[in-house]
Design a protein around this motif. Structure first.
Motif, PDB file in Angstrom:
ATOM      1  N   ALA A  42       6.400  20.215  -1.906  1.00 23.68           N
ATOM      2  CA  ALA A  42       7.132  19.964  -0.664  1.00 23.68           C
ATOM      3  C   ALA A  42       6.377  18.972   0.209  1.00 23.68           C
ATOM      4  CB  ALA A  42       7.353  21.289   0.085  1.00 23.68           C
ATOM      5  N   ASP A  43       5.019  19.150   0.271  1.00 18.63           N
ATOM      6  CA  ASP A  43       4.229  18.183   1.066  1.00 18.63           C
ATOM      7  C   ASP A  43       4.347  16.780   0.496  1.00 18.63           C
ATOM      8  OD1 ASP A  43       3.445  20.230   2.718  1.00 18.63           O
ATOM      9  OD2 ASP A  43       1.537  20.616   1.646  1.00 18.63           O
ATOM     10  N   LEU A  44       4.295  16.733  -0.848  1.00 14.98           N
ATOM     11  CA  LEU A  44       4.395  15.409  -1.461  1.00 14.98           C
ATOM     12  C   LEU A  44       5.770  14.790  -1.219  1.00 14.98           C
ATOM     13  CD1 LEU A  44       2.551  16.043  -4.855  1.00 14.98           C
ATOM     14  CD2 LEU A  44       1.732  14.706  -2.911  1.00 14.98           C
ATOM     15  N   GLU A  45       6.815  15.616  -1.296  1.00 12.57           N
ATOM     16  CA  GLU A  45       8.152  15.079  -1.053  1.00 12.57           C
ATOM     17  C   GLU A  45       8.294  14.592   0.380  1.00 12.57           C
ATOM     18  OE1 GLU A  45      10.801  18.159  -2.153  1.00 12.57           O
ATOM     19  OE2 GLU A  45      10.725  17.703  -4.319  1.00 12.57           O
ATOM     20  N   ARG A  46       7.683  15.369   1.331  1.00 12.51           N
ATOM     21  CA  ARG A  46       7.730  14.891   2.729  1.00 12.51           C
ATOM     22  C   ARG A  46       6.983  13.562   2.883  1.00 12.51           C
ATOM     23  NH1 ARG A  46       7.113  20.424   3.827  1.00 12.51           N
ATOM     24  NH2 ARG A  46       4.850  20.166   4.058  1.00 12.51           N
ATOM     25  N   ASP A  47       5.821  13.494   2.200  1.00 12.43           N
ATOM     26  CA  ASP A  47       5.084  12.234   2.261  1.00 12.43           C
ATOM     27  C   ASP A  47       5.896  11.088   1.680  1.00 12.43           C
ATOM     28  OD1 ASP A  47       2.989  13.501   3.472  1.00 12.43           O
ATOM     29  OD2 ASP A  47       1.842  13.808   1.612  1.00 12.43           O
ATOM     30  N   ILE A  48       6.586  11.408   0.564  1.00  9.74           N
ATOM     31  CA  ILE A  48       7.416  10.376  -0.080  1.00  9.74           C
ATOM     32  C   ILE A  48       8.525   9.917   0.862  1.00  9.74           C
ATOM     33  CG2 ILE A  48       9.056   9.953  -1.949  1.00  9.74           C
ATOM     34  CD1 ILE A  48       7.250  11.726  -3.716  1.00  9.74           C
ATOM     35  N   GLU A  49       9.167  10.915   1.500  1.00  6.92           N
ATOM     36  CA  GLU A  49      10.247  10.535   2.427  1.00  6.92           C
ATOM     37  C   GLU A  49       9.698   9.699   3.582  1.00  6.92           C
ATOM     38  OE1 GLU A  49      13.448  10.877   2.196  1.00  6.92           O
ATOM     39  OE2 GLU A  49      13.296  11.895   0.246  1.00  6.92           O
ATOM     40  N   GLY A  50       8.532  10.133   4.089  1.00  5.11           N
ATOM     41  CA  GLY A  50       7.927   9.362   5.177  1.00  5.11           C
ATOM     42  C   GLY A  50       7.581   7.953   4.741  1.00  5.11           C
ATOM     43  N   LEU A  51       7.041   7.844   3.509  1.00  5.52           N
ATOM     44  CA  LEU A  51       6.696   6.517   3.011  1.00  5.52           C
ATOM     45  C   LEU A  51       7.945   5.662   2.816  1.00  5.52           C
ATOM     46  CD1 LEU A  51       3.884   7.443   0.449  1.00  5.52           C
ATOM     47  CD2 LEU A  51       3.612   6.239   2.635  1.00  5.52           C
ATOM     48  N   ASP A  57       0.836  -1.211   0.000  1.00  2.56           N
ATOM     49  CA  ASP A  57       0.000   0.000   0.000  1.00  2.56           C
ATOM     50  C   ASP A  57       0.862   1.248   0.000  1.00  2.56           C
ATOM     51  OD1 ASP A  57      -2.188  -1.630   0.019  1.00  2.56           O
ATOM     52  OD2 ASP A  57      -2.500  -1.516   2.213  1.00  2.56           O
ATOM     53  N   ALA A  58       1.960   1.226   0.808  1.00  2.00           N
ATOM     54  CA  ALA A  58       2.847   2.400   0.873  1.00  2.00           C
ATOM     55  C   ALA A  58       3.531   2.638  -0.466  1.00  2.00           C
ATOM     56  CB  ALA A  58       3.884   2.211   1.985  1.00  2.00           C
ATOM     57  N   GLU A  59       3.966   1.545  -1.132  1.00  7.51           N
ATOM     58  CA  GLU A  59       4.601   1.711  -2.443  1.00  7.51           C
ATOM     59  C   GLU A  59       3.603   2.248  -3.458  1.00  7.51           C
ATOM     60  OE1 GLU A  59       6.185  -2.045  -3.419  1.00  7.51           O
ATOM     61  OE2 GLU A  59       7.922  -1.910  -2.069  1.00  7.51           O
ATOM     62  N   ALA A  60       2.372   1.769  -3.417  1.00  6.52           N
ATOM     63  CA  ALA A  60       1.351   2.294  -4.356  1.00  6.52           C
ATOM     64  C   ALA A  60       1.082   3.767  -4.097  1.00  6.52           C
ATOM     65  CB  ALA A  60       0.065   1.472  -4.212  1.00  6.52           C
ATOM     66  N   ARG A  61       1.029   4.092  -2.804  1.00  2.12           N
ATOM     67  CA  ARG A  61       0.799   5.517  -2.473  1.00  2.12           C
ATOM     68  C   ARG A  61       1.962   6.373  -2.914  1.00  2.12           C
ATOM     69  NH1 ARG A  61      -0.327   7.860   3.625  1.00  2.12           N
ATOM     70  NH2 ARG A  61      -0.685  10.051   2.995  1.00  2.12           N
ATOM     71  N   SER A  62       3.211   5.825  -2.741  1.00  4.02           N
ATOM     72  CA  SER A  62       4.397   6.587  -3.169  1.00  4.02           C
ATOM     73  C   SER A  62       4.367   6.804  -4.672  1.00  4.02           C
ATOM     74  CB  SER A  62       5.655   5.833  -2.753  1.00  4.02           C
ATOM     75  OG  SER A  62       6.813   6.480  -3.241  1.00  4.02           O
ATOM     76  N   ARG A  63       3.970   5.756  -5.414  1.00  8.19           N
ATOM     77  CA  ARG A  63       3.893   5.927  -6.869  1.00  8.19           C
ATOM     78  C   ARG A  63       2.828   6.970  -7.237  1.00  8.19           C
ATOM     79  NH1 ARG A  63       4.664   0.295  -6.688  1.00  8.19           N
ATOM     80  NH2 ARG A  63       2.416  -0.028  -6.789  1.00  8.19           N
ATOM     81  N   GLU A  64       1.716   6.957  -6.506  1.00  8.64           N
ATOM     82  CA  GLU A  64       0.683   7.968  -6.793  1.00  8.64           C
ATOM     83  C   GLU A  64       1.202   9.386  -6.526  1.00  8.64           C
ATOM     84  OE1 GLU A  64      -2.639   6.960  -4.445  1.00  8.64           O
ATOM     85  OE2 GLU A  64      -3.223   5.178  -5.622  1.00  8.64           O
ATOM     86  N   VAL A  65       1.927   9.533  -5.393  1.00 10.37           N
ATOM     87  CA  VAL A  65       2.468  10.875  -5.061  1.00 10.37           C
ATOM     88  C   VAL A  65       3.474  11.319  -6.120  1.00 10.37           C
ATOM     89  CG1 VAL A  65       3.879  12.139  -3.396  1.00 10.37           C
ATOM     90  CG2 VAL A  65       2.016  10.688  -2.599  1.00 10.37           C
TER      91      VAL A  65
END
Length: 356
Positions: free
Chosen positions: A95-104, A53-61
């Motif tokens: 920036a929010d997306l990059e933070r989300d990506i880093e968190g993921l 799920d995290a990888e799918a979300r990262s790809r979406e971001v």
């Protein structure tokens, strides 16, 4: 395992029960390990789903980030105040997306690390499971061996019971035989007492007979002395009476009274020979009617038979257990009877010396 019988189990039964209890404890431990293994497998599955799920979300971001960048390039960076505000919103969104990506990414790294740890634990659990299975197989083999030993022990117990039963039968037979022997001993003792009584009576009669014969001999001796005195006073024409070697030769006057009844036999006064019977005590002697054999009994348990003329030994008759009190020779000179202190009377043949 609970002991079903009231009596305490034997040594081998106690060992088998202890092994079964230890096996149950190990089986319970293995069951707990299997449950823990199952829970870990479930958690690993959950972590794997979460990672996907995290990888799918990262790809979406990342796709949304790329779309924003593409939209920003098509608009030429924006113009005026409107363009500045759009740019600011886009950068903030990026920036929010990059933070989300880093968190993921961090969360994915943590999931990978947790998955590796769980995989290692699964491997350790698998090794433990293999060791446990090996121990269980070994214990099952030991239990099978114990059951085989138990079967052999039961067979031996059955054999011992059969042997004991046979021994009991043998003991019963021996007890019956011992009872019969005791009864026979009682009968033998009764017979021995009767024989002792008969022997005492026989000795008593023999003593009476010997006393009577001694009295007769004394009477004959007195008559001999009287005959000697009378012969000395006889007429010289009859000639003097001569006494030589205890025998009376010459003219003899007619005997009267006891002398007439007993004939002309005279009692000797001097020994004409000696026979060594080699006994401490001589209790009885007997001479055959033919005058050929002489039997001697005494302190020894042997009855000795001698030649009356030569004094040489003819037989040594054995069989008595104690001293010989009396011996007697039959009138036909074929049998010899001996009475012993062992409460027995024994008979031998004088032609062979064989005990009857």
């Amino acid at each position: 395992m609970a002991q079903s019988r009231g009596a305490a189990p034997a040594g081998w039964e106690a060992r088998i029960l202890a092994q079964l209890e230890q096996r149950e404890v190990r089986v319970a431990t293995v069951a707990k390990v299997i449950q823990s293994y199952t829970r870990l497998a479930g958690k690993v599955g959950e972590f794997a789903n979460h990672s996907r799920d995290a990888e799918a979300r990262s790809r979406e971001v990342q796709g949304e980030h790329e779309r924003l960048l593409t939209s920003y390039g098509r608009n030429g960076g924006g113009v005026g105040a409107g363009g500045g505000r759009g740019m600011s919103l886009a950068q903030q969104r990026i920036a929010d997306l990059e933070r989300d990506i880093e968190g993921l990414k961090e969360e994915r790294t943590l999931l990978y690390r947790t998955q590796g740890t769980n995989a290692q634990r699964l491997l350790d659990l698998s090794d433990k499971m293999r060791d446990t299975d090996e121990r269980l197989r070994q214990q099952e083999l030991e239990i099978m061996d114990a059951h085989e030993a138990l079967r052999r022990s039961n067979a031996k117990i059955d054999d011992l019971r059969a042997t004991l039963k046979e021994k009991d039968g043998t003991i019963q037979i021996l007890q019956d035989e011992m009872s019969a022997l005791q009864l026979e001993i009682v009968q033998i003792e009764d017979r021995g007492r009767r024989l002792q009584s008969e022997n005492d009576d026989l000795v008593k009669r023999w003593m009476q007979k010997m006393n009577a014969e001694a009295e007769k001999i004394n009477t004959v001796t007195e008559e001999l002395e009287l005959i000697k005195r009378k012969s000395a006073a006889l007429s010289p024409r009859m000639g003097p009476a001569v006494f030589e070697d205890d025998q009376f030769f010459g003219a003899q006057p007619p005997l009267t009274g006891v002398s007439a009844q007993h004939g002309a036999s005279l009692a000797p006064r001097n020994a004409v020979g000696k026979i060594d019977a080699r006994m401490e005590e001589v209790h009885s002697i007997a001479i055959s009617s033919s005058g050929e054999l002489l039997a001697v009994g005494g302190q020894s348990t042997t009855v000795k038979v001698f030649d009356a003329e030569t004094g040489e030994g003819v037989f040594s008759l054995t069989g008595c257990l104690k001293a010989v009190n009396h011996v007697e020779i039959s009138t036909d000179n074929t049998m010899l009877l001996a009475a012993s202190s062992d409460h027995t009377a024994r008979i031998w043949r004088l032609d062979t010396g064989r005990h009857l």
